[in-house]
Scaffold this motif. Structure first.
Motif, mmCIF file in Angstrom:
data_model
loop_
_atom_site.group_PDB
_atom_site.id
_atom_site.type_symbol
_atom_site.label_atom_id
_atom_site.label_comp_id
_atom_site.label_asym_id
_atom_site.label_seq_id
_atom_site.Cartn_x
_atom_site.Cartn_y
_atom_site.Cartn_z
ATOM 1 N N ASN A 175 1.012 -1.088 -0.005
ATOM 2 C CA ASN A 175 -0.025 0.051 0.030
ATOM 3 C C ASN A 175 0.925 1.370 0.103
ATOM 4 O OD1 ASN A 175 -2.244 1.567 0.027
ATOM 5 N ND2 ASN A 175 -2.970 1.004 2.106
ATOM 6 N N ILE A 176 2.052 1.264 -0.638
ATOM 7 C CA ILE A 176 2.720 2.393 -0.796
ATOM 8 C C ILE A 176 3.195 2.326 -2.411
ATOM 9 C CG2 ILE A 176 3.692 2.864 1.405
ATOM 10 C CD1 ILE A 176 6.434 1.650 0.747
ATOM 11 N N GLU A 177 3.405 3.446 -2.896
ATOM 12 C CA GLU A 177 3.694 3.343 -4.457
ATOM 13 C C GLU A 177 5.246 4.218 -4.688
ATOM 14 O OE1 GLU A 177 1.610 4.948 -8.474
ATOM 15 O OE2 GLU A 177 1.138 5.857 -6.499
ATOM 16 N N PRO A 178 5.711 3.328 -5.413
ATOM 17 C CA PRO A 178 5.634 2.004 -5.938
ATOM 18 C C PRO A 178 5.760 0.902 -4.931
ATOM 19 C CG PRO A 178 7.872 2.650 -6.687
ATOM 20 C CD PRO A 178 7.399 3.778 -6.094
ATOM 21 N N MET A 179 4.915 -0.388 -5.251
ATOM 22 C CA MET A 179 5.548 -1.350 -4.369
ATOM 23 C C MET A 179 6.919 -1.625 -4.452
ATOM 24 S SD MET A 179 4.136 -5.143 -4.414
ATOM 25 C CE MET A 179 5.503 -5.937 -5.166
ATOM 26 N N ARG A 180 7.348 -2.333 -3.370
ATOM 27 C CA ARG A 180 8.973 -2.562 -3.448
ATOM 28 C C ARG A 180 9.086 -3.919 -2.811
ATOM 29 N NH1 ARG A 180 8.143 2.961 -1.884
ATOM 30 N NH2 ARG A 180 9.273 4.539 -2.971
ATOM 31 N N ILE A 181 10.095 -4.603 -3.477
ATOM 32 C CA ILE A 181 10.624 -5.535 -2.642
ATOM 33 C C ILE A 181 11.838 -5.438 -2.193
ATOM 34 C CG2 ILE A 181 11.237 -8.082 -2.779
ATOM 35 C CD1 ILE A 181 9.370 -8.552 -5.018
ATOM 36 N N VAL A 182 12.000 -5.690 -0.776
ATOM 37 C CA VAL A 182 13.258 -5.041 0.073
ATOM 38 C C VAL A 182 14.005 -6.211 0.528
ATOM 39 C CG1 VAL A 182 13.969 -3.705 2.007
ATOM 40 C CG2 VAL A 182 11.889 -2.936 0.616
ATOM 41 N N GLY A 183 15.113 -6.120 0.367
ATOM 42 C CA GLY A 183 16.249 -7.045 0.787
ATOM 43 C C GLY A 183 16.764 -6.514 2.099
ATOM 44 N N PHE A 184 17.156 -7.350 3.174
ATOM 45 C CA PHE A 184 17.517 -6.897 4.510
ATOM 46 C C PHE A 184 18.490 -8.040 4.928
ATOM 47 C CE2 PHE A 184 17.297 -6.522 9.076
ATOM 48 C CZ PHE A 184 17.480 -5.364 9.262
ATOM 49 N N ASP A 185 19.468 -7.727 5.429
ATOM 50 C CA ASP A 185 20.711 -8.638 6.042
ATOM 51 C C ASP A 185 20.546 -8.537 7.696
ATOM 52 O OD1 ASP A 185 23.143 -9.471 7.019
ATOM 53 O OD2 ASP A 185 23.655 -9.456 4.872
ATOM 54 N N LEU A 186 20.226 -9.697 8.117
ATOM 55 C CA LEU A 186 19.909 -9.716 9.708
ATOM 56 C C LEU A 186 21.268 -9.745 10.252
ATOM 57 C CD1 LEU A 186 17.720 -12.893 9.892
ATOM 58 C CD2 LEU A 186 17.096 -10.306 10.014
ATOM 59 N N THR A 187 22.613 -9.896 9.566
ATOM 60 C CA THR A 187 23.787 -9.553 10.235
ATOM 61 C C THR A 187 24.148 -8.319 10.407
ATOM 62 O OG1 THR A 187 24.425 -11.900 9.348
ATOM 63 C CG2 THR A 187 26.282 -10.331 10.293
ATOM 64 N N THR A 188 24.173 -7.450 9.424
ATOM 65 C CA THR A 188 24.562 -5.928 9.199
ATOM 66 C C THR A 188 23.547 -5.143 9.673
ATOM 67 O OG1 THR A 188 23.759 -5.731 6.953
ATOM 68 C CG2 THR A 188 26.059 -6.617 7.403
ATOM 69 N N GLU A 189 22.158 -5.742 9.628
ATOM 70 C CA GLU A 189 20.905 -5.000 10.287
ATOM 71 C C GLU A 189 20.515 -3.861 9.086
ATOM 72 O OE1 GLU A 189 20.219 -4.259 14.293
ATOM 73 O OE2 GLU A 189 21.668 -6.082 14.679
ATOM 74 N N LYS A 190 20.981 -4.105 7.710
ATOM 75 C CA LYS A 190 20.998 -3.138 6.811
ATOM 76 C C LYS A 190 19.898 -3.600 5.608
ATOM 77 C CE LYS A 190 23.463 0.186 8.868
ATOM 78 N NZ LYS A 190 22.939 1.438 9.301
ATOM 79 N N VAL A 191 19.262 -2.681 5.118
ATOM 80 C CA VAL A 191 18.554 -3.013 3.659
ATOM 81 C C VAL A 191 19.856 -3.113 2.755
ATOM 82 C CG1 VAL A 191 17.243 -1.983 1.921
ATOM 83 C CG2 VAL A 191 16.379 -1.799 4.287
ATOM 84 N N THR A 192 19.723 -4.189 2.061
ATOM 85 C CA THR A 192 20.656 -4.555 0.864
ATOM 86 C C THR A 192 20.145 -4.214 -0.593
ATOM 87 O OG1 THR A 192 19.963 -6.928 0.676
ATOM 88 C CG2 THR A 192 21.812 -6.417 2.343
#
Length: 672
Positions: free
Chosen positions: A79-96
């Motif tokens: 429900n936000i534009e554009p829709m996004r697929i987001v990758g996230f690293d649990l080790t660095t705690e950063k969006v990749t």
């Protein structure tokens, strides 16, 4: 950052996290300075002033989350534009990676066995067209998207990745089809139609030889549609056969399927029913059913099964049958859209924009904040709007935006699900919450940023439409639709005691209660069917729970979407602009017209200071109290809604509506 959740972990501490607090962190992520009023100077035309108050609801929400490997998580925004697929690293705690995609949201993500490709099936919305079947190449920087195929007419609900890398998916459509994508050939084909009469394929699981198909009738139910089904597809021969446990016959849906060793775990639910079945993969006639339990996204760790259920994450022992909640104390996780096992921990993805890792032994949790790690916040589509007590509330997905009319600041209220409508009474907001969320409340004087549940909706009455106040009986009246049973109900709610009553199908077995208005102790109910028919108006005694009279003003009904009472007249707005005024004394139609040019779909009504106003996604307008002629006050709203378009009015007579994805204030001078 991450945070350990313990028994002392309070809601207020949770709100201090960047992803979930008042809009300080969110505003910065969206490029808006925190604490600054959004209002623009406004424009004036013909005695009407429109002032832009900024994004109606700012949030990062999601509707899917899966692991890829041990340390990567991929989520799909909602429900936000554009829709996004987001990758996230649990080790660095950063969006990749952040990959823009078509559509509004998806519930479906699947990764291939090597972890190179991430597949998704997305409904092809008119507002966000494009090939709905896509994949992301995770081996490349930024995880770029590749369009694979168009899937018009399909609302995807289920996906599975076979061990040999073949993707199967399906969903809601006429004669729901199971589709197969083979990456070796690049071909998308239809391989089965397990039940042409069921509304949807609801769940899938697969091995190298067999696809397991769960069907259901959650939405799109017809008098001849079948309900829960469980089928096998032999991948070599194409043979389809039923393996539905007899206990599940005539139930609503097979909600979940999961391969667990040599068994298929099946979760069946609907209408208050819940059960698990374990079916031997080698001999599907060997089945055992455990009724009265089960939940979404079941995963096994040792002799325990974990799933998303009431209160968060539940643990079920296959050895003893004991069940317990393992959600960290004091932690409201909201809707969960992903669950898996990581080592000896249970990991879940919360629609609040969090990944939470829970230790079942201690029930303590580590929280990963997606927004703090770089996930993008954006304006959501509005679900509802209400004004009063010096605030405007705009319902969104898993959040309600609260606009303080004194300071101009916007804050976010956590509210699991969707606030389909809001009532403000004695300074307190009451949210009618989908899906089966009941009534939530928020008092800005005492609450800490999270809505509290004060009443449950009734079984199978899951989709509220409108909540209004009855001055005479001092109760709220709520109209509902049942997604699983068709028809709907009318519920009353007493905020003094939190007591409720419910009457199922007060109009008929097909019509939901789409619109409600109360006047002099009588509730007027407007009906509509899922295929935009019906159109019956019922005068209803909400205390005695009985019908007083009914009428259907349309000769070719499209359904009632808005009601208002002024004096002795009941105003009725219908789908696509049919309009009627009924004399309540004689019960005769005294005026009719069509306002289709300004009401392309749903139109709603409200009364302020003796005049009736209307709102649609396109415009805001007023009706003359004598001639009933329409005057277009704001003809170019072009509001982007994920719900029924509404406008609201506060105690000062200022109106509020949605223009694009922003909240606007509309001031109308008496001579306009």
């Amino acid at each position: 950052m991450n945070q350990t959740a313990s028994p002392s972990f309070s809601r207020r501490r949770l709100l201090e996290l960047g992803a979930i607090g008042g809009l300080g962190g969110l505003s910065l992520a969206a490029g808006v300075s925190p604490g600054i009023a959004f209002a623009s100077p406004g424009r004036t035309a013909g005695g009407v002033t429109v002032t832009d108050l900024g994004p109606a609801v700012l949030n990062f929400s999601l509707a899917a989350g899966i692991p890829v490997g041990n340390d990567k998580v991929y989520v799909a925004s909602r429900n936000i534009e554009p829709m996004r697929i987001v990758g996230f690293d649990l080790t660095t705690e950063k969006v990749t990676s952040i990959t823009p995609c078509p559509g509004i949201s998806t519930q479906l993500l699947a990764a291939d066995p090597e972890g190179r490709y991430l597949y998704s099936a997305i409904r092809e919305y008119d507002s966000a067209p494009g090939p709905g079947f896509i994949r992301l190449d995770l081996s490349k920087a930024g995880a770029p998207k590749e369009d694979l195929a168009a899937i018009p007419g399909l609302d995807p609900y289920a996906v599975t990745m076979s061990p040999d890398g073949v993707v199967f998916f399906g969903g809601q459509e006429k004669g729901p089809k199971l589709r197969q994508y083979d990456p070796k050939t690049g071909q998308l084909t239809v391989v089965a139609t397990p039940d042409p009469n069921v509304p949807m394929i609801r769940s899938l699981a697969s091995t190298e030889t067999t696809v397991y198909i769960g069907t259901g009738a959650v939405q799109g139910v017809t008098p001849t549609s079948t309900k829960a089904g469980l089928f096998t597809l032999n991948r070599a021969t194409g043979e389809v056969r039923s393996i539905l446990p007899p206990q599940f016959a005539n139930k609503i849906e097979i909600r979940e399927l999961e391969i667990m060793g040599g068994e298929l775990c099946v979760h069946c639910r609907g209408g208050g029913y819940a059960a698990l079945a374990f079916i031997n993969l080698a001999d599907p006639t060997q089945q055992r059913v455990i009724e009265g339990t089960g939940g979404r996204m079941p995963k096994r760790l040792g002799d325990k099964i974990y799933w998303s259920g009431s209160g968060g994450v539940r643990e079920y022992s296959l050895t003893t049958g004991a069940s317990r909640l393992i959600t960290p104390a004091g932690l409201d996780m909201g809707e969960l859209w992903g669950l898996w096992i990581r080592g000896d921990k249970v990991v879940v993805v919360s629609a609040f924009g969090l990944v939470i890792e829970i230790d079942p032994a201690t029930t303590e949790g580590k929280i990963y904040d997606l927004v703090a790690g770089g996930a993008p916040v954006g304006p959501q589509l509005a679900m509802s709007v209400a004004a009063g007590a010096k605030s405007v509330y705009v319902g969104g997905t898993n959040a309600v935006g609260r606009h303080d009319l004194i300071t101009g600041e916007q804050s976010r209220i956590l509210a699991p699900g969707e606030a389909k409508d809001t009532l403000i009474y004695n300074g307190v907001a009451f949210f009618a919450q989908y899906n089966s969320g009941g009534i939530l409340t928020f008092n800005p004087a005492v609450d800490d940023g999270t809505a509290r549940k004060v009443a449950s909706s009734y079984p199978a009455q899951n989709r509220p439409h409108q909540i209004v106040w009855d001055d005479v009986n001092q109760i709220a009246v709520v109209g509902f639709r049942s997604d699983t049973l068709d028809g709907g109900s009318v519920m009353t709610f007493d905020p003094a005691t939190n007591a409720t009553t419910n009457a199922v199908n007060p109009i008929d077995a097909k019509q939901m209660v789409r619109a409600v208005v109360c006047h002099e102790g009588i509730a007027y109910l407007g009906g509509q069917t899922t295929d935009n028919r019906g159109g019956t108006v019922v005068a209803w005694d909400p205390v005695a729970q009985r019908e007083l009279w009914r009428m259907t003003p349309q000769t070719a009904p499209t359904g009632v979407t808005g009601l208002a009472v002024r004096g002795r007249h009941l105003y009725v707005m219908c789908f696509r602009g049919d309009f009627f005024v009924v004399d309540l004394a004689t019960r005769e139609v005294v005026h009719q017209g069509n306002h289709g040019p300004m009401v392309p779909n749903y139109g709603t009504l409200l009364v302020s200071r003796g005049q009736v106003y209307g709102a649609s996604s396109k415009a805001f307008f007023r009706f003359d109290p004598k001639s009933f002629a329409r005057t277009d006050l704001v003809p170019d709203l072009d509001g982007e809604w994920y719900g029924i378009p509404r406008a609201a009015v506060d105690e000062r007579g200022q109106f509020y509506a949605i223009k694009g994805r922003n909240l606007v204030r509309i001031a109308v001078t008496p001579r306009a």
